[in-house]
Scaffold this active site. Structure first.
Site, PDB file in Angstrom:
ATOM      1  N   SER A  92       0.857  -1.193   0.000  1.00 53.59           N
ATOM      2  CA  SER A  92       0.000   0.000   0.000  1.00 53.59           C
ATOM      3  C   SER A  92       0.887   1.235   0.000  1.00 53.59           C
ATOM      4  CB  SER A  92      -0.894   0.017   1.242  1.00 53.59           C
ATOM      5  OG  SER A  92      -1.541   1.279   1.395  1.00 53.59           O
ATOM      6  N   TYR A 147      -1.171   0.318  10.165  1.00 53.73           N
ATOM      7  CA  TYR A 147      -1.337  -0.334   8.864  1.00 53.73           C
ATOM      8  C   TYR A 147      -0.144  -0.016   7.952  1.00 53.73           C
ATOM      9  CZ  TYR A 147      -3.563  -1.829   4.513  1.00 53.73           C
ATOM     10  OH  TYR A 147      -3.851  -2.464   3.328  1.00 53.73           O
TER      11      TYR A 147
END
Length: 248
Positions: free
Chosen positions: A140, A153
């Site tokens: 990501s 995250y």
């Protein structure tokens, strides 16, 4: 077809509108026999059934947050030529750092970090023996950018990128390639919900050069390219597919 006679394992493909299902679709079209995983048997079986028209796609019920469940998957699938570490848990890993605890984050760390490690450790020996393998992890842009509420995250995805480079260096002599794909905004129901709804998600889209979200199929195209021999000289890379968010 570029992946004919290859077996691919795509984790976290039990949602019909997600990157995992789109990737399974594309890999099956390329000739691979595809195993998809998910935590919901009914939904996963339906995805596999829907994709059967495009090739050999099977579903395996797996909880990637449970190491025993992952071990059973490794034993069950046997030989795998392409491993796509797509599954991700957002559970308790998004939000302000001061609202999080080690205990609440445990499940997401297991799914996002431990499971890919366990799968690589269990499946790469077979790839080495056959002198061919391709591992693609879905990362990501949160691993590269400072985003409020996404520290945990982002750290997990940064760890995946670190594994990608380390694994690539270790396995290159055996013709096993390892890469990551780092998407930006993805137009899926799960992502929009986790980002706080449509209005909040649009603000993220507007920060990219291309101000629309990616379709899961667009990310699947990148993954499929990296999986096959057309990318035979690419390893250890994090391929950013974010509509130009990082360059801004």
């Amino acid at each position: 077809m570029s992946l004919e006679n290859k077996v691919a394992l795509v984790t976290g493909a039990g949602a019909p509108s997600g990157i995992g299902a789109a990737t399974a679709h594309k890999l099956a079209e390329e000739g691979a026999s595809v195993i998809i995983t998910g935590r919901n048997a009914e939904r996963g079986e339906q995805v596999a059934s829907d994709l059967a028209a495009f090739g050999d796609v099977r579903f395996a019920l797996v909880d990637l947050g449970d190491r025993k469940s992952v071990a059973k998957l490794i034993d069950a699938v046997g030989s795998v030529d392409v491993l796509v570490n797509n599954a991700a848990s957002y559970r308790d890993s998004l939000g302000p750092v001061l609202t999080q605890t080690v205990e609440r984050n445990a499940e997401s760390w297991e799914t996002n970090i431990q499971a890919p490690f366990q799968l690589v450790a269990g499946l790469v020996p077979g790839m080495i023996e056959r002198k061919w393998g391709s591992i693609i992890s879905v990362s990501s842009i949160a691993s590269m950018l400072a985003m409020p509420g996404m520290a945990t995250y982002g750290a997990q995805k940064a760890a995946i990128d670190g594994y990608t480079r380390g694994w690539a260096a270790e396995f290159a002599e055996h013709n096993v390639r390892v890469n990551s794909v780092a998407p930006g905004s993805i137009d899926t129901e799960a992502v929009i919900t986790e980002m706080g709804g449509e209005e909040a998600f649009q603000k993220l889209r507007d920060q990219a050069a291309i101000t629309r979200p990616a379709k899961p199929a667009e990310i699947a195209e990148v993954i499929a390219f990296l999986a096959g021999d057309k990318a035979s000289f690419i390893t250890g890379q994090v391929i950013v597919a974010d509509g130009g968010r990082v360059i801004k």
